[in-house]
Write a protein that holds these residues in place. Structure first.
Motif, PDB file in Angstrom:
ATOM      1  N   HIS A 143      46.928  79.388   1.034  1.00 59.42           N
ATOM      2  CA  HIS A 143      46.954  79.174   2.489  1.00 59.42           C
ATOM      3  C   HIS A 143      47.340  80.447   3.234  1.00 59.42           C
ATOM      4  N   ILE A 144      48.324  81.166   2.726  1.00 56.77           N
ATOM      5  CA  ILE A 144      48.718  82.427   3.357  1.00 56.77           C
ATOM      6  C   ILE A 144      47.543  83.409   3.339  1.00 56.77           C
ATOM      7  N   ASN A 147      44.818  82.246   5.763  1.00 57.08           N
ATOM      8  CA  ASN A 147      45.287  82.431   7.130  1.00 57.08           C
ATOM      9  C   ASN A 147      45.205  83.898   7.544  1.00 57.08           C
ATOM     10  N   GLN A 148      45.674  84.784   6.680  1.00 54.98           N
ATOM     11  CA  GLN A 148      45.715  86.208   7.023  1.00 54.98           C
ATOM     12  C   GLN A 148      44.339  86.871   6.993  1.00 54.98           C
ATOM     13  N   LEU A 151      41.564  83.466   9.188  1.00 59.45           N
ATOM     14  CA  LEU A 151      41.894  82.839  10.474  1.00 59.45           C
ATOM     15  C   LEU A 151      42.505  83.805  11.484  1.00 59.45           C
ATOM     16  N   GLN A 152      43.475  84.603  11.062  1.00 58.66           N
ATOM     17  CA  GLN A 152      44.123  85.520  11.996  1.00 58.66           C
ATOM     18  C   GLN A 152      43.137  86.495  12.660  1.00 58.66           C
TER      19      GLN A 152
END
Length: 156
Positions: A143-144, A147-148, A151-152
């Protein structure tokens, strides 16, 4: 953090990641499971392994589960405190490799832990707790990374 003070540590991280990935390959090999895709290495004919998590000695299963738990917890902790490392991880197809490992190893290890007969139920409870923790930390690390890496950049 230390990476902002010493940017050359990013190249050290980049050089270290194949070793991190090799940890997952070693676990698959010890479990008699074959790597797939970019992580696959040819298997020598004389190396055909009949050991599986279900038939390996209990101590070996315990060692693998402890090794996996330590690895996953450390990996998650590193990414949690330093998410900027995710870009370097992704250069090594880490999301794909982690997902492939998870798909191959976790069901086999969980099944072996459930089906095994234990003289002491506390051994089962400890193994189950550790494999569950490993699974959770792999998902959280994934997930990290997503996300990085995915998504970010869209949000920025």
């Amino acid at each position: 953090n230390i990476f902002t003070q010493q940017p050359s540590y990013f190249s050290d991280l980049d050089e270290t990641l194949p070793t991190v990935l090799q940890v997952f390959n070693n676990i698959l090999h010890k479990c008699g499971l074959q790597c797939e895709g970019a992580s696959a290495e040819p298997q020598k004919l004389e190396e055909r392994v009949n050991v599986t998590p279900g038939n390996m000695p209990l101590q070996e299963l315990k060692d693998i589960v402890l090794y996996l738990c330590d690895t996953c917890t450390t990996l998650w902790a590193f990414l949690d405190v330093f998410p900027l490392a995710c870009q370097t991880f992704q250069k090594h197809d880490f999301c794909y490799r982690l997902a492939s490992f998870y798909e191959l190893a976790i069901p086999e290890l969980e099944s072996a832990i459930k089906k095994r007969h234990y003289e002491d139920n506390s051994v089962f409870a400890d193994l189950w707790r550790r494999i569950s923790h490993s699974r959770k930390k792999m998902i959280e690390a994934f997930h990290i990374l997503i996300n990085q890496v995915c998504l970010q950049p869209i949000l920025e």
